[in-house]
Design a protein around this motif. Structure first.
Motif, mmCIF file in Angstrom:
data_model
loop_
_atom_site.group_PDB
_atom_site.id
_atom_site.type_symbol
_atom_site.label_atom_id
_atom_site.label_comp_id
_atom_site.label_asym_id
_atom_site.label_seq_id
_atom_site.Cartn_x
_atom_site.Cartn_y
_atom_site.Cartn_z
ATOM 1 N N PRO A 89 -53.905 9.147 7.823
ATOM 2 C CA PRO A 89 -55.495 9.153 7.508
ATOM 3 C C PRO A 89 -56.129 10.393 8.191
ATOM 4 C CG PRO A 89 -54.717 6.944 8.193
ATOM 5 C CD PRO A 89 -53.775 7.783 8.513
ATOM 6 N N GLY A 90 -56.676 11.313 7.170
ATOM 7 C CA GLY A 90 -57.490 12.473 7.841
ATOM 8 C C GLY A 90 -56.424 13.548 7.663
ATOM 9 N N ASP A 91 -55.390 13.710 7.395
ATOM 10 C CA ASP A 91 -54.607 14.428 6.973
ATOM 11 C C ASP A 91 -54.755 15.292 5.798
ATOM 12 O OD1 ASP A 91 -53.143 14.370 9.442
ATOM 13 O OD2 ASP A 91 -51.293 13.595 8.496
ATOM 14 N N TYR A 92 -54.913 16.567 5.640
ATOM 15 C CA TYR A 92 -55.384 17.080 4.254
ATOM 16 C C TYR A 92 -54.428 18.456 4.242
ATOM 17 C CZ TYR A 92 -57.919 20.580 6.940
ATOM 18 O OH TYR A 92 -58.673 21.422 7.941
ATOM 19 N N PHE A 93 -54.389 19.186 3.054
ATOM 20 C CA PHE A 93 -53.832 20.338 2.608
ATOM 21 C C PHE A 93 -54.702 20.735 1.322
ATOM 22 C CE2 PHE A 93 -51.176 19.802 -1.005
ATOM 23 C CZ PHE A 93 -50.832 18.396 -0.999
ATOM 24 N N ARG B 111 -67.180 26.591 -0.114
ATOM 25 C CA ARG B 111 -65.965 25.823 0.042
ATOM 26 C C ARG B 111 -66.113 24.942 1.309
ATOM 27 N NH1 ARG B 111 -61.236 29.846 1.758
ATOM 28 N NH2 ARG B 111 -62.483 29.552 3.847
ATOM 29 N N VAL B 112 -65.674 23.783 1.203
ATOM 30 C CA VAL B 112 -66.153 22.837 2.297
ATOM 31 C C VAL B 112 -64.911 23.100 3.360
ATOM 32 C CG1 VAL B 112 -66.299 20.296 2.926
ATOM 33 C CG2 VAL B 112 -67.168 21.217 0.651
ATOM 34 N N VAL B 113 -63.566 22.787 2.929
ATOM 35 C CA VAL B 113 -62.759 22.973 3.879
ATOM 36 C C VAL B 113 -61.873 24.231 3.969
ATOM 37 C CG1 VAL B 113 -60.234 21.852 4.566
ATOM 38 C CG2 VAL B 113 -62.106 20.441 3.637
ATOM 39 N N ASP B 114 -61.785 24.696 4.953
ATOM 40 C CA ASP B 114 -61.008 26.164 5.025
ATOM 41 C C ASP B 114 -59.582 25.875 4.459
ATOM 42 O OD1 ASP B 114 -62.893 27.511 6.239
ATOM 43 O OD2 ASP B 114 -61.872 27.361 8.242
ATOM 44 N N GLU B 115 -58.864 27.141 3.769
ATOM 45 C CA GLU B 115 -57.616 26.851 3.027
ATOM 46 C C GLU B 115 -56.698 26.786 4.361
ATOM 47 O OE1 GLU B 115 -57.548 30.341 0.780
ATOM 48 O OE2 GLU B 115 -59.329 29.639 -0.297
ATOM 49 N N GLY B 116 -55.748 25.883 3.929
ATOM 50 C CA GLY B 116 -54.718 25.476 4.796
ATOM 51 C C GLY B 116 -54.514 24.000 5.120
ATOM 52 N N ALA C 38 -55.364 23.441 -1.900
ATOM 53 C CA ALA C 38 -54.685 23.977 -3.163
ATOM 54 C C ALA C 38 -55.691 24.641 -4.028
ATOM 55 C CB ALA C 38 -53.595 22.997 -3.994
ATOM 56 N N THR C 39 -55.184 25.731 -4.962
ATOM 57 C CA THR C 39 -56.256 26.283 -6.058
ATOM 58 C C THR C 39 -55.312 26.079 -7.252
ATOM 59 O OG1 THR C 39 -57.016 27.521 -4.276
ATOM 60 C CG2 THR C 39 -57.288 28.261 -6.385
ATOM 61 N N MET C 40 -56.341 25.680 -8.160
ATOM 62 C CA MET C 40 -55.621 25.494 -9.477
ATOM 63 C C MET C 40 -56.371 26.052 -10.584
ATOM 64 S SD MET C 40 -52.290 24.073 -9.862
ATOM 65 C CE MET C 40 -51.139 22.788 -9.060
ATOM 66 N N PHE C 41 -55.905 27.143 -11.236
ATOM 67 C CA PHE C 41 -57.097 27.772 -12.259
ATOM 68 C C PHE C 41 -58.324 28.288 -11.568
ATOM 69 C CE2 PHE C 41 -54.748 23.896 -13.934
ATOM 70 C CZ PHE C 41 -53.767 24.524 -14.478
ATOM 71 N N GLY C 42 -58.452 28.283 -10.438
ATOM 72 C CA GLY C 42 -59.601 28.880 -9.888
ATOM 73 C C GLY C 42 -60.149 27.659 -9.078
ATOM 74 N N GLU C 43 -59.904 26.340 -9.684
ATOM 75 C CA GLU C 43 -60.515 25.163 -8.817
ATOM 76 C C GLU C 43 -59.971 25.338 -7.404
ATOM 77 O OE1 GLU C 43 -62.589 23.525 -10.067
ATOM 78 O OE2 GLU C 43 -62.630 23.544 -12.300
ATOM 79 N N PRO C 44 -60.835 25.002 -6.481
ATOM 80 C CA PRO C 44 -60.595 24.679 -4.792
ATOM 81 C C PRO C 44 -60.410 23.551 -4.718
ATOM 82 C CG PRO C 44 -62.922 25.473 -5.135
ATOM 83 C CD PRO C 44 -62.454 25.671 -6.456
ATOM 84 N N LEU C 45 -59.206 23.106 -4.324
ATOM 85 C CA LEU C 45 -58.806 21.465 -3.982
ATOM 86 C C LEU C 45 -58.616 21.205 -2.885
ATOM 87 C CD1 LEU C 45 -56.741 21.223 -7.379
ATOM 88 C CD2 LEU C 45 -59.085 20.760 -7.283
ATOM 89 N N VAL C 46 -58.728 20.033 -2.349
ATOM 90 C CA VAL C 46 -58.223 19.660 -0.917
ATOM 91 C C VAL C 46 -57.705 18.104 -1.188
ATOM 92 C CG1 VAL C 46 -60.424 18.662 -0.158
ATOM 93 C CG2 VAL C 46 -58.855 18.918 1.458
ATOM 94 N N VAL C 47 -56.489 17.963 -0.963
ATOM 95 C CA VAL C 47 -55.666 16.765 -0.867
ATOM 96 C C VAL C 47 -55.870 16.131 0.167
ATOM 97 C CG1 VAL C 47 -53.321 15.731 -1.266
ATOM 98 C CG2 VAL C 47 -54.269 17.488 -2.746
ATOM 99 N N VAL C 48 -56.163 14.933 0.334
ATOM 100 C CA VAL C 48 -56.494 14.433 1.632
ATOM 101 C C VAL C 48 -56.030 13.146 1.731
ATOM 102 C CG1 VAL C 48 -58.986 13.887 0.857
ATOM 103 C CG2 VAL C 48 -58.643 13.857 3.212
ATOM 104 N N ARG C 49 -55.671 12.469 2.952
ATOM 105 C CA ARG C 49 -55.155 11.037 2.841
ATOM 106 C C ARG C 49 -56.508 10.322 3.518
ATOM 107 N NH1 ARG C 49 -50.587 8.089 2.085
ATOM 108 N NH2 ARG C 49 -49.384 10.130 2.151
ATOM 109 N N ASP C 50 -57.160 9.252 2.668
ATOM 110 C CA ASP C 50 -58.528 8.826 3.212
ATOM 111 C C ASP C 50 -58.111 7.572 4.314
ATOM 112 O OD1 ASP C 50 -57.798 6.421 2.136
ATOM 113 O OD2 ASP C 50 -59.309 6.597 0.438
ATOM 114 N N ARG C 51 -59.199 7.113 4.961
ATOM 115 C CA ARG C 51 -58.990 5.991 5.992
ATOM 116 C C ARG C 51 -57.988 4.940 5.786
ATOM 117 N NH1 ARG C 51 -61.971 7.258 10.470
ATOM 118 N NH2 ARG C 51 -63.775 8.786 9.790
ATOM 119 N N ALA C 52 -58.111 4.376 4.242
ATOM 120 C CA ALA C 52 -57.241 3.359 3.940
ATOM 121 C C ALA C 52 -55.742 3.819 3.666
ATOM 122 C CB ALA C 52 -58.342 2.741 2.640
#
Ligand code: FES
Ligand SMILES: [Fe+2]
Length: 398
Positions: A73-77, A109-114, A79-93
């Motif tokens: 929970p809380g881990d994220y990475f 942009r909310v979360v820095d790239e990485g 990605a960018t697809m077609f210019g869409e800034p995305l974040v893949v994140v595992r929520d608390r559940a």
């Protein structure tokens, strides 16, 4: 002021046109039943690419990584697809989510790239904070009349994890992925790919169309070309055959040539605990399976590992890609394997370097105005024909 709705919608991309001869060539409708690829311009034409993004890529499942890239929970990475800034994140559940990584206040942009771990997603600009499920948690300096926090969640993109690989889909109405891949279960189900862990990864910018990344793994014919020194002895084209096709997938596989078909080569990390020894000792048995999931994921699967290329789509001839290998937990637990796994990860990078060269020379040749028809080898490249007929169907009917 009344704002015309068109200001907020993308102009639709024109459907590419194909001649009857081009369509017949892809479908093999000629006396010799020879198949061609889709026309060369589909690898470089900006307008065709725009159509492909809107009508093909955004309507199908795209792989973005593996489950253990955001394990706790809380881990994220990002990605960018077609210019869409995305974040893949595992929520608390423990649920994985794909959120649009752009603040609802003024779109920073909310979360820095990485990648990393966090308890909340905090926009750096004015410190609006979001929960891991994307809902707006708090804003700095309350007091906006009429403001409703519930309308300000980070938009969510559909996400599915299949066999440990994370897929996203921009189409809310798209059919779920797992049932579409159910036909692969008899082939790879017992490998438990969903439990395998990432053990090596290389990220790189590409200077070629994404289809070339896919195609470089979707036939073993090129093992006698760009991989001649490295793979020809262990995996020549002749020991590979097509296995099965579904609507959005295809699988082909191979076994070792008899002279190198040793137990050590078959199972470099030891015999899997779930495999009867009698089966492990059987020669001439197909133990390498390549699975393509259209439009853009290519994988290489053995009982002890899965490697794949995942693509962040950017443009018609430039993308960001990642080639990575995941290893079965039973193999990771055996301490004698650590050096072997490092060697495997290095070998994956070396093979990718050769594939990179292959993709570069393809992209360099594809713009020739003399590229009228290609030839798909019916014995060594039939998977390409299945993929290209699927692509053609998407262009004509999507
Ligand atoms: S833009 Fe994110 S808080 Fe202002
Ligand atoms: Fe290759």
């Amino acid at each position: 002021m009344i704002v015309p709705a068109s200001m907020f919608t993308q102009p639709s991309s024109a459907r590419p046109q194909f001649t009857a001869a081009e369509i017949a060539a892809v479908r093999g409708e000629n006396p010799a039943h020879l198949h061609s690829l889709i026309p060369a311009r589909c690898y470089y034409d900006e307008d065709i690419y725009k159509f492909e993004v809107e009508q093909v890529l955004k309507k199908h499942w795209l792989a973005v990584g593996r489950w253990d890239w955001a394990e706790k929970p809380g881990d994220y990475f990002t990605a960018t697809m077609f210019g869409e800034p995305l974040v893949v994140v595992r929520d608390r559940a423990g649920t994985l989510r794909c959120l649009v990584n752009a603040c609802r206040h003024r779109w920073a942009r909310v979360v820095d790239e990485g990648s990393g771990n966090t308890s909340v997603l905090m926009c750096p600009y004015h410190r609006w904070t979001y929960n891991l499920d994307g809902s707006l948690r708090a804003i700095a300096r309350e007091g906006i009349p009429g403001f409703n926090k519930d309308n300000c969640a980070l938009p969510s993109i559909r996400l599915e994890v299949w066999e440990g690989t994370i897929f996203i889909n921009f189409d809310r109405d798209a059919a779920p992925l797992a049932p579409q891949l159910a036909g692969l279960e008899p082939l790879i189900g017992r490998f438990k790919l969903g439990e395998m862990r990432t053990a090596g990864r290389v990220n790189y910018d590409t200077s070629w169309n994404y289809k070339y990344s896919f195609e470089t793994g979707y036939e073993a014919y090129h093992h006698c070309g760009i991989h001649n020194e490295r793979l020809e002895k262990y995996a020549p084209p002749e020991v590979h055959d097509q296995i099965a096709f579904g609507t959005i997938w295809g699988a082909y596989g191979g076994h070792f040539p008899l002279e190198v078909d040793t137990l050590e080569n078959r199972f470099p990390l030891g015999i899997p605990p779930w495999m009867p020894e009698s089966e492990a000792r059987e020669p001439d048995r197909r133990r390498s399976i390549f699975v393509g999931v259209y439009p853009s994921l290519i994988t290489f699967i053995q009982p002890h590992q899965i490697s794949m290329i995942t693509t962040e789509h950017i443009g018609v001839d430039h993308n960001r890609a990642s080639t990575h290998i995941s290893i079965a937990p039973w193999a990771l637990e055996r301490s004698e394997n650590s050096e072997r796994i490092r060697t495997m990860a290095k070998s994956m990078r070396d093979v990718q370097d050769e594939d990179t060269y292959g993709c570069e020379v393809l992209q360099k040749g594809v713009r020739s105005t003399y590229n009228d028809r290609s030839v798909i080898h019916p014995r060594f490249e039939p998977q390409l024909s299945h993929y290209h007929q699927w692509l053609l169907d998407q262009y004509l009917t999507a």
